[in-house]
Scaffold this motif. Structure first.
Motif, short mmCIF file in Angstrom:
data_model
loop_
_atom_site.label_atom_id
_atom_site.label_comp_id
_atom_site.label_asym_id
_atom_site.label_seq_id
_atom_site.Cartn_x
_atom_site.Cartn_y
_atom_site.Cartn_z
N GLN B 114 63.55 49.22 31.38
CA GLN B 114 62.37 49.06 30.52
C GLN B 114 62.08 47.58 30.25
OE1 GLN B 114 60.45 51.54 29.44
NE2 GLN B 114 61.74 53.10 30.38
N GLN B 115 63.16 46.84 29.96
CA GLN B 115 63.01 45.41 29.65
C GLN B 115 62.38 44.65 30.81
OE1 GLN B 115 66.98 44.62 28.06
NE2 GLN B 115 66.35 42.48 27.97
N ALA B 116 62.68 45.07 32.03
CA ALA B 116 62.12 44.41 33.22
C ALA B 116 60.72 44.94 33.51
CB ALA B 116 63.03 44.63 34.43
N LYS B 117 60.15 45.67 32.59
CA LYS B 117 58.80 46.27 32.74
C LYS B 117 58.75 47.11 34.02
CE LYS B 117 57.21 43.91 29.16
NZ LYS B 117 58.31 44.27 28.24
N GLY B 118 59.73 48.02 34.10
CA GLY B 118 59.84 48.86 35.29
C GLY B 118 58.92 50.07 35.29
N ALA B 119 58.04 50.18 34.28
CA ALA B 119 57.12 51.31 34.24
C ALA B 119 55.77 50.90 34.84
CB ALA B 119 56.92 51.79 32.81
N PHE B 120 55.20 51.76 35.63
CA PHE B 120 53.90 51.51 36.25
C PHE B 120 52.81 51.45 35.18
CE2 PHE B 120 50.12 53.51 38.44
CZ PHE B 120 49.80 52.39 39.21
N ALA B 121 51.94 50.43 35.27
CA ALA B 121 50.82 50.30 34.32
C ALA B 121 49.52 50.48 35.11
CB ALA B 121 50.86 48.94 33.65
N PRO B 122 48.94 51.66 35.08
CA PRO B 122 47.81 51.95 35.97
C PRO B 122 46.54 51.17 35.60
CG PRO B 122 48.19 53.77 34.46
CD PRO B 122 49.30 52.80 34.22
N SER B 123 45.73 50.90 36.61
CA SER B 123 44.46 50.22 36.37
C SER B 123 43.31 51.22 36.41
CB SER B 123 44.25 49.14 37.45
OG SER B 123 44.45 49.69 38.73
N LYS B 124 43.58 52.45 36.79
CA LYS B 124 42.51 53.46 36.94
C LYS B 124 42.84 54.70 36.13
CE LYS B 124 40.36 52.07 41.14
NZ LYS B 124 40.88 50.75 41.16
N THR B 125 41.83 55.51 35.91
CA THR B 125 42.05 56.80 35.24
C THR B 125 41.91 57.90 36.29
OG1 THR B 125 39.73 57.28 34.79
CG2 THR B 125 40.91 55.87 33.20
N ARG B 126 42.17 59.13 35.86
CA ARG B 126 42.08 60.26 36.79
C ARG B 126 40.63 60.49 37.24
NH1 ARG B 126 44.90 64.43 35.20
NH2 ARG B 126 46.03 63.39 33.55
N HIS B 127 39.67 59.86 36.55
CA HIS B 127 38.26 60.07 36.93
C HIS B 127 37.79 59.09 38.00
CE1 HIS B 127 38.33 62.79 33.60
NE2 HIS B 127 38.66 61.82 32.77
N ASP B 128 38.57 58.05 38.22
CA ASP B 128 38.20 57.10 39.28
C ASP B 128 38.59 57.66 40.64
OD1 ASP B 128 37.27 54.94 37.60
OD2 ASP B 128 39.36 54.78 36.94
N PRO B 129 37.88 57.23 41.68
CA PRO B 129 38.32 57.63 43.03
C PRO B 129 39.69 57.02 43.35
CG PRO B 129 36.51 56.04 43.15
CD PRO B 129 36.69 56.37 41.70
N ILE B 130 40.43 57.70 44.22
CA ILE B 130 41.76 57.21 44.59
C ILE B 130 41.63 55.93 45.41
CG2 ILE B 130 43.78 57.72 46.03
CD1 ILE B 130 43.51 60.63 45.16
N GLU B 131 42.41 54.92 45.01
CA GLU B 131 42.34 53.63 45.68
C GLU B 131 43.03 53.71 47.04
OE1 GLU B 131 43.20 50.53 43.02
OE2 GLU B 131 43.49 49.03 44.58
N THR B 132 42.39 53.12 48.06
CA THR B 132 43.01 53.13 49.38
C THR B 132 43.97 51.94 49.49
OG1 THR B 132 40.82 53.80 50.11
CG2 THR B 132 42.46 53.35 51.82
N ILE B 133 45.19 52.21 49.85
CA ILE B 133 46.18 51.15 50.05
C ILE B 133 46.56 51.15 51.53
CG2 ILE B 133 48.43 50.23 49.36
CD1 ILE B 133 46.77 50.56 46.92
N ARG B 134 46.40 50.02 52.18
CA ARG B 134 46.79 49.95 53.59
C ARG B 134 48.32 49.91 53.69
NH1 ARG B 134 43.32 48.84 57.67
NH2 ARG B 134 45.16 48.24 58.87
N PRO B 135 48.95 50.86 54.38
CA PRO B 135 50.42 50.87 54.46
C PRO B 135 50.98 49.65 55.19
CG PRO B 135 49.48 52.65 55.79
CD PRO B 135 48.34 52.01 55.05
N ASP B 136 50.15 48.99 56.02
CA ASP B 136 50.68 47.85 56.76
C ASP B 136 50.35 46.51 56.08
OD1 ASP B 136 48.00 47.93 57.17
OD2 ASP B 136 48.07 47.73 59.36
N SER B 137 49.81 46.56 54.85
CA SER B 137 49.56 45.29 54.18
C SER B 137 50.91 44.70 53.75
CB SER B 137 48.67 45.51 52.96
OG SER B 137 49.32 46.34 52.02
#
Ligand code: SF4
Ligand code: SF4
Ligand code: FES
Lengths: 109, 243
Positions: B114-137
């Motif tokens: 927790q101290q290392a801020k190991g929890a994901f902090a999302p930038s989107k809500t469930r109403h936004d479209p799913i962000e595309t992440i290139r696996p080879d980036s």
């Protein structure tokens, strides 16, 4: 160690790498040419270049060494962090004073 | 000569910090894991034996113990590979407080996560479209290389700096932070980089790699921490984070 100390330690290391090389070369030169103390002093007295060279060297060593000593003390000695900080700063100041005195002794005219 | 042997001599840690090793004879079986041995003792000899496991297939990360001096995941460690002349010494994970017997108290491990801020902090809500992440980036590749951690604590128990410096966040928490630093969807990276750049953070690591050597998933926390060292140093020089 935090990011400030980390950078200070790495940057002073980078400064010292060429200085150590040159310092060793100077020693080899002086022994090869069998320079006496008087010969050495004749070259260093009043020389701004030698003053800068060894002045910077002493300063970098006086920053670099205590950071490592502080880590060793916090990990391997029962000292609390505050006391380890104090001891490390003390050692840094000692290195600085002894080093600068030595530099002054060979470069002051 | 393990093919003629029929019994294992097993020493298990019993009690709290002031406990001791106690010896048991356990029948040797084929394809037996260290966790099988502990379970056999608990079912047949010591019903009060405390230990932890859940999945038994190397997924949950709850079964780590010290086996013949090394931290290991016990459900995927075969006795035939680690027994020393028919002997096993099994203790709780090191560098953690002890609850009882083979169950270490994992709280400091997860608190540092927790101290290392190991929890994901999302930038989107469930109403936004799913962000595309290139696996080879490059960022996603760096995150993927470190993402499979099962929180077993083996690296934490193997790390000398954890042993010596109680403030050190440790390999797993920092490895986790590195995956999130490389996650373009995350929004907490200034706070995260500040947390891992502070005293006890990534710069306390000596890069000497027992964490990597012992990680049952062959992850390399040392490399992740080296990434954090570079990233925090750059961010600090650019004035993006305060330290
Ligand atoms: S490399 Fe760093 S995290 Fe890994 S065991 Fe060494 S000090 Fe711990
Ligand atoms: S990095 Fe490896 S050893 Fe450490 S907690 Fe994750 S899976 Fe376990
Ligand atoms: S019991 Fe789940 S990893 Fe061993």
């Amino acid at each position: 160690m935090n990011v400030r100390l980390y950078l200070a330690q790495r940057l002073t290391a980078a400064v010292m790498v060429p200085l150590v090389g040159l310092h060793l070369a100077v020693i080899v030169y002086a022994t090869r040419h069998e320079l006496s103390a008087a010969d050495v002093l004749a070259r260093t007295r009043g020389s701004i270049a030698w003053a800068l060279f060894y002045g910077i060297f002493v300063l970098a060593a006086a920053i670099h060494a205590p950071i490592g000593i502080r880590t060793v003390l916090t990990e391997w000695s029962p000292l609390k962090r505050r006391s380890a900080d104090g001891v490390a700063i003390g050692i840094g100041l000692l290195l600085l004073v002894l080093g600068l005195r030595a530099v002054a002794a060979v470069v002051l005219p | 000569m393990s093919n003629v042997r029929s019994q294992l001599t097993v020493s298990l840690w019993r009690g709290g910090e002031d406990g001791r090793y106690q010896s048991y004879q356990v029948p040797l079986r084929e394809n037996q894991t260290v966790l099988d041995v502990v379970t056999w003792v608990q079912r047949n000899l010591e019903p009060s034996l405390a230990y932890r496991f859940a999945c038994r297939v190397g997924m949950c990360g709850s079964c780590a113990m010290t086996v013949n001096g090394r931290p290991r995941w016990t459900c995927r460690t075969h006795v035939s590979r680690v027994a020393d002349d028919g002997r096993l010494e099994i203790g709780p994970l090191e560098n953690l407080p002890l609850i009882k017997d083979l169950a270490a108290d994992m709280r400091p491990f997860f608190e540092k996560w927790q101290q290392a801020k190991g929890a994901f902090a999302p930038s989107k809500t469930r109403h936004d479209p799913i962000e595309t992440i290139r696996p080879d980036s490059p960022a996603r590749r760096a995150a993927d290389a470190a993402i499979e951690c099962i929180n077993c604590g083996v690296c934490y128990a193997a790390c000398d700096v954890v042993r010596w410096n109680e403030d050190y966040l440790g390999p797993a928490a920092l490895n986790r932070a590195w995956t999130l630093v490389n996650d373009v969807r995350d929004t907490a990276n200034v706070r995260r980089l500040e947390a891992v750049a502070a005293s006890g953070g990534c710069h306390a690591c000596h890069s000497h790699q027992p964490c990597q050597e012992h990680c049952p998933l062959s992850l390399n926390p040392t490399a992740s921490i080296a990434g954090l060292k570079r990233r925090t140093a750059l961010s600090f020089l650019k004035g993006e984070i305060e330290a």
